[in-house]
Design a protein around this motif. Sequence first.
Motif, PDB file in Angstrom:
ATOM      1  N   ASP A  10       0.808  -1.221   0.000  1.00 15.37           N
ATOM      2  CA  ASP A  10       0.000   0.000   0.000  1.00 15.37           C
ATOM      3  C   ASP A  10       0.843   1.274   0.000  1.00 15.37           C
ATOM      4  O   ASP A  10       0.299   2.375   0.150  1.00 15.37           O
ATOM      5  N   LYS A  20       2.175   2.875  -2.377  1.00 13.46           N
ATOM      6  CA  LYS A  20       1.939   3.764  -3.510  1.00 13.46           C
ATOM      7  C   LYS A  20       0.812   4.762  -3.242  1.00 13.46           C
ATOM      8  O   LYS A  20       0.652   5.717  -4.001  1.00 13.46           O
ATOM      9  N   ASN A  21       0.057   4.543  -2.201  1.00 11.80           N
ATOM     10  CA  ASN A  21      -1.014   5.471  -1.837  1.00 11.80           C
ATOM     11  C   ASN A  21      -0.417   6.842  -1.537  1.00 11.80           C
ATOM     12  O   ASN A  21       0.529   6.966  -0.758  1.00 11.80           O
ATOM     13  N   LYS A  22      -0.975   7.885  -2.137  1.00 15.16           N
ATOM     14  CA  LYS A  22      -0.429   9.233  -1.952  1.00 15.16           C
ATOM     15  C   LYS A  22      -0.453   9.671  -0.496  1.00 15.16           C
ATOM     16  O   LYS A  22       0.363  10.493  -0.070  1.00 15.16           O
TER      17      LYS A  22
END
Length: 295
Positions: A222, A224-226
């Motif tokens: 997870d 890559k979640n901004k």
Amino acid sequence: MFWKSRTISKIGLTPPAPFETRAPLAICLIVKDEETHIGEWAKFHIRAGVDHIFVYDNGSSDKTVPIIRDALGDKVTILPWDQKLCDGRSKAEIHNQVLAYAHCLRNFGAGYRWMAFIDVDEFLVPTAEASIPDALAPLADKAQISLPWHMFGRCGHEKPPAGGILANYTQRMKDPLSSEHALNWKCIVDPCKVTGVRVHGFDIENAPITVNDVGLLAQLDDRKNKAFYSNAAIQLNHYYTRSNAELQAKVNRGSNKTVDSQKHLKRVMRIVDAIEKDTVTDTSVADFLARRSAS
């Protein structure tokens, strides 16, 4: 049937028991023929508060080893690591960098609260404090910190400029999360809690969990979640290409895994294109060095 894979890229291990007293921070580094930049890299990280550097030398034929030994003295341990190993049954290649990381964790990790796993083209830059250990202090109860690549391109340099990397490469990819081709992480871990080893992420007590540099928890998948992105405490500067001449040498040298040369070329150039498409001026290193001098 025995499961087959072209590359074994994850290794499990039993972590070492911590020494009663542990030094704050070590780095594990695997290198090959990096005489041009290894001295600058080593001196920067010692200045930034690293206690010791474990160098796994993958068959350097230049002056990499004497240069880093001269730069660091008793703050460096150098291990020969020139090998290509494979599983005896499936013939799957064992990723040599992962193998080095696992060896370092198990054999030297007991003596350090934190151990970072980065390459010679990557620099750990504190963005608010005067040292890396100071930046890590608020995360004392954590066991793995994931830092996203902040990717720097050629910055207009055809050949290696005088004065080294840090002073000459100040243009980086504007949004570190904007391209999957130029996105990955490197980690700083508690060596005594690692049970699984990969290049870009570790299992902590059998769980793929991590925090960012301000303590936000996430699963490795997870990241890559901004919402997970942060460089508030430490920024990982990745000088991926350096000059154009060095980029071409990187391509010609090939991958550290056994892969087709044309596939390697296409992969590298996809990353370069993503880095240089939209850039911003980055003064993180200069700002840190100013704080360090003032402290």
